[in-house]
Design a protein around this motif. Structure first.
Motif, PDB file in Angstrom:
ATOM      1  N   TYR A   1     -10.872   3.763  19.543  1.00 30.56           N
ATOM      2  CA  TYR A   1     -12.030   3.315  18.767  1.00 30.56           C
ATOM      3  C   TYR A   1     -11.735   1.979  18.070  1.00 30.56           C
ATOM      4  O   TYR A   1     -12.491   1.016  18.169  1.00 30.56           O
ATOM      5  CB  TYR A   1     -12.355   4.392  17.740  1.00 30.56           C
ATOM      6  N   LEU A   2     -10.565   1.922  17.423  1.00 27.79           N
ATOM      7  CA  LEU A   2     -10.188   0.688  16.724  1.00 27.79           C
ATOM      8  C   LEU A   2      -9.968  -0.443  17.719  1.00 27.79           C
ATOM      9  O   LEU A   2     -10.342  -1.593  17.466  1.00 27.79           O
ATOM     10  CB  LEU A   2      -8.922   0.912  15.900  1.00 27.79           C
TER      11      LEU A   2
ATOM     12  N   ASN B   1     -11.417  -0.753  20.607  1.00 28.87           N
ATOM     13  CA  ASN B   1     -12.741  -1.206  21.054  1.00 28.87           C
ATOM     14  C   ASN B   1     -13.354  -2.177  20.060  1.00 28.87           C
ATOM     15  O   ASN B   1     -13.895  -3.213  20.437  1.00 28.87           O
ATOM     16  CB  ASN B   1     -13.684  -0.013  21.211  1.00 28.87           C
ATOM     17  N   THR B   2     -13.249  -1.817  18.789  1.00 28.87           N
ATOM     18  CA  THR B   2     -13.812  -2.679  17.749  1.00 28.87           C
ATOM     19  C   THR B   2     -13.171  -4.058  17.797  1.00 28.87           C
ATOM     20  O   THR B   2     -13.851  -5.091  17.804  1.00 28.87           O
ATOM     21  CB  THR B   2     -13.551  -2.065  16.363  1.00 28.87           C
TER      22      THR B   2
ATOM     23  N   VAL C   1     -15.894 -11.655  21.758  1.00 28.93           N
ATOM     24  CA  VAL C   1     -17.050 -12.473  21.366  1.00 28.93           C
ATOM     25  C   VAL C   1     -16.570 -13.817  20.839  1.00 28.93           C
ATOM     26  O   VAL C   1     -17.127 -14.870  21.162  1.00 28.93           O
ATOM     27  CB  VAL C   1     -17.909 -11.730  20.317  1.00 28.93           C
TER      28      VAL C   1
ATOM     29  N   GLY D   1     -15.576 -16.018  23.681  1.00 31.36           N
ATOM     30  CA  GLY D   1     -16.774 -16.556  24.324  1.00 31.36           C
ATOM     31  C   GLY D   1     -17.391 -17.668  23.512  1.00 31.36           C
ATOM     32  O   GLY D   1     -17.799 -18.705  24.040  1.00 31.36           O
ATOM     33  N   MET D   2     -17.431 -17.464  22.197  1.00 37.65           N
ATOM     34  CA  MET D   2     -18.025 -18.486  21.338  1.00 37.65           C
ATOM     35  C   MET D   2     -17.212 -19.770  21.367  1.00 37.65           C
ATOM     36  O   MET D   2     -17.768 -20.867  21.315  1.00 37.65           O
ATOM     37  CB  MET D   2     -18.134 -17.962  19.907  1.00 37.65           C
TER      38      MET D   2
ATOM     39  N   THR E   1     -18.208 -21.594  24.604  1.00 42.13           N
ATOM     40  CA  THR E   1     -19.522 -22.242  24.559  1.00 42.13           C
ATOM     41  C   THR E   1     -19.516 -23.407  23.575  1.00 42.13           C
ATOM     42  O   THR E   1     -20.191 -24.405  23.801  1.00 42.13           O
ATOM     43  CB  THR E   1     -20.625 -21.245  24.175  1.00 42.13           C
ATOM     44  N   PHE E   2     -18.747 -23.268  22.493  1.00 40.60           N
ATOM     45  CA  PHE E   2     -18.709 -24.368  21.536  1.00 40.60           C
ATOM     46  C   PHE E   2     -18.063 -25.597  22.152  1.00 40.60           C
ATOM     47  O   PHE E   2     -18.505 -26.719  21.929  1.00 40.60           O
ATOM     48  CB  PHE E   2     -17.937 -23.956  20.278  1.00 40.60           C
TER      49      PHE E   2
ATOM     50  N   HIS F   1     -18.226 -26.357  25.248  1.00 38.34           N
ATOM     51  CA  HIS F   1     -19.193 -26.921  26.192  1.00 38.34           C
ATOM     52  C   HIS F   1     -20.312 -27.670  25.497  1.00 38.34           C
ATOM     53  O   HIS F   1     -20.987 -28.475  26.127  1.00 38.34           O
ATOM     54  CB  HIS F   1     -19.764 -25.821  27.094  1.00 38.34           C
ATOM     55  N   LEU F   2     -20.493 -27.405  24.220  1.00 37.72           N
ATOM     56  CA  LEU F   2     -21.515 -28.141  23.460  1.00 37.72           C
ATOM     57  C   LEU F   2     -21.207 -29.631  23.464  1.00 37.72           C
ATOM     58  O   LEU F   2     -22.104 -30.465  23.351  1.00 37.72           O
ATOM     59  CB  LEU F   2     -21.534 -27.599  22.033  1.00 37.72           C
TER      60      LEU F   2
END
Lengths: 200, 355
Positions: free
Chosen positions: A4-5, A7-8, A15, A18-19, A22-23, A25-26
């Motif tokens: 569970y931990l 996964n969190t 995320v 990923g951010m 994308t940043f 690529h900005l």
């Protein structure tokens, strides 16, 4: 609980990864080409809309015969011996009025087969590829430099010439026939005479 | 602001109207800017350019789109419950507009300075669900209905973690009024709630990780509440056409759009009020150094808008980073992760505030 931990943590961490991507690529310069303003340079042997340089065309009809989809339509009228049509750029003498040279680009398959047989290299591919039309008739391109009146005039001229020639020929033939008839007669006469003389 | 207007005009009703209309002056330009920003951010994140044609680098694109939407035919199909169908977009917009009443734009302007500010916001943002359900149901279209029901399920379940985090913040600050909450995080950025609040003691250090966790939980659930990707199940262009606003066109569609972007700013502003000092400047005021007291409210409006727009940008950033979650994943995230963590956070913050 451990799963569970995990996964969190993975949820948050992936995320963030990923951010980060994308940043980055900005700030990567865009690959967009602002099409109507900026165009991609075309490849060297690109095949686009055809163009016919009518100054060089001798109306030999070879391109029309090479065309696999029969999109080229050529009509010619013979010129009078008195008319001088000039010469093509590679020194061939022009003898035909090209009264009609239509290419229907709605039919054209851009195979370039018409380009190779041309003896004067007057039909060739241009780099124009934006010629869409609202009506199909708009894609029928007329390359002939003669106006409709001129075409009619040339045709009339040729017919007249032909008729004259015909008449002349007929007259000549008649004259010839007369002459032949006369000579035949005289020959016949002389023949008999000679025969006689020979025999005598 | 209201008192000032009463003094200026001398009529309480007119003053109240002007005071109430002021958020519109903010919302409409924000939406025009926000839609353009969305498209530009989307474009550049995918190595494209976004709109480039209207005006310099397409800055007037949204204005052009707006006029196009105004000109469009307002289609109302047969078999639609016309009364509610026509009413729904305005209800949705009213719901998101009502939230602005309790947002403190600066120390001098708040639509309605009520003591139950944040409670009111939670309550009134539920109106949006009613509007969306109304729009989906009356459209007489299965995709619209799917979208509306998903939206209802989503917003109702994500309100729980949101409310729990807000509750923990209320426990920490001891107030429900957003103006007061902003006022407590005054002056510099280390006084923000995310860094443990303005009170200097060892609990401030203890609070920081839980504040960060609270911020994350709140931000995620607020994303779901405004139907943004990765939680844009109600709209889901690729599976539901357009969700609850499939059947809408023209000005009614633009009302939905307006409400969506107004909502985005509202939750971002809420995040900034709860965790990032609201309208307060992170680095002190120019008005203070220059000795111009009158400048400070304008600076505060600037900081409020800047923080809000920054979080709107983060929403867009997430939208173009993450794919949409499935419905079951959506419910898993909410009920199995966000709510237990929110409860834990509430408990720990409660204990820390007791120390």
């Amino acid at each position: 609980m451990k799963q569970y931990l995990k996964n969190t943590w993975e949820g948050i961490w992936t995320v963030l990864i990923g951010m980060k991507i994308t940043f980055k690529h900005l700030f990567v310069p865009a690959v967009t080409i602002q099409y109507p303003d900026v165009k991609v340079p075309l490849p060297e042997r690109v095949r686009n809309r055809l163009y016919v340089n009518m100054d060089d065309c001798i109306g030999c009809d070879q391109c029309a015969r090479a065309c696999p989809v029969s999109c080229i339509e050529i009509e010619t009228v013979k010129s009078l011996p008195t008319e001088d049509l000039g010469k093509t750029s590679n020194g061939k003498k022009k003898a035909l009025w090209v009264t009609k040279f239509n290419i229907d680009f709605a039919k054209c398959c851009y195979c370039q087969l018409c380009v190779f047989p041309c003896p004067t290299e007057c039909i060739y591919m241009t780099d124009i590829y934006e010629f869409s039309e609202f009506k199909r008739e708009g894609l029928l391109y007329n390359f002939s430099t003669l106006t409709h009146e001129e075409v009619l005039e040339k045709k009339a001229n040729f017919e007249k010439f032909q008729a004259e020639k015909e008449a002349q020929k007929a007259a000549e033939a008649k004259a010839k026939a007369e002459v032949a008839a006369k000579t035949k007669e005289s020959e016949n006469k002389s023949d008999t005479g000679s025969n006689k003389s020979e025999n005598g | 602001m209201y008192d000032f207007l009463v003094d200026l005009i001398g009529n309480e009703i007119i003053a109240a109207f002007i005071s109430a209309a002021l958020p519109v002056v903010f919302i409409v330009p924000f939406v025009i800017f926000g839609v353009l920003m969305e498209r530009k951010v989307a474009g550049h994140m995918q190595d494209r350019l976004g709109p480039m044609r209207v005006g310099y680098h397409g800055i007037l694109q949204t204005v052009a789109d707006f006029f196009k939407l105004l000109q469009k035919e307002d289609i109302v199909a047969d078999g639609i419950d016309k009364k509610f169908f026509n009413f729904a977009p305005y209800l949705v917009f009213a719901g998101s507009y009502a939230v602005y009443a309790a947002l403190p734009f600066s120390s001098k302007y708040i639509g309605a300075d009520i003591d139950l500010g944040i409670f009111y916001i939670i309550a009134v943002s539920g109106l949006v669900v009613a509007g969306i359900l109304m729009a989906g149901w009356t459209s007489n279209n299965k995709y619209s209905l799917y979208g509306a029901l998903r939206s209802a399920a989503q917003i109702v379940s994500y309100e729980i973690p949101t409310a729990l985090i807000i509750l923990s913040m209320v426990m920490l600050t001891g107030t429900l009024s957003l103006a007061e909450m902003s006022e407590m995080q005054t002056a510099y950025f280390w006084n923000w709630n995310i860094f443990g609040g303005a009170e200097w003691s060892f609990t401030k250090l203890l609070l920081i990780p839980f504040m960060f966790a609270g911020f994350l939980l709140f931000y995620i659930s607020s994303l779901a509440e405004v139907n943004r990707t990765p939680f844009d199940m109600p709209e889901a262009e690729s599976e539901l056409v357009g969700g609850y606003h499939t059947e809408y066109s023209g000005i009614k569609f633009s009302m939905f759009f307006l409400a969506e972007y107004a909502n985005m700013f509202a939750v971002s502003a809420l995040v900034s009020v709860l965790f990032f000092g609201g309208y307060h400047s992170p680095i002190g005021y120019v008005g203070n150094t220059l000795g111009l007291e009158a400048l400070i409210p304008f600076e505060q409006v600037f900081w409020f808008a800047a923080k809000g727009i920054f979080f709107v940008f983060v929403q867009m950033w997430l939208r173009w980073t993450l794919p949409r979650v499935r419905v079951d994943q959506l419910m898993t995230i909410c009920w199995k992760y966000l709510i237990p963590y929110a409860f834990l956070n509430l408990l720990i913050i409660g204990i820390i505030t007791l120390i």
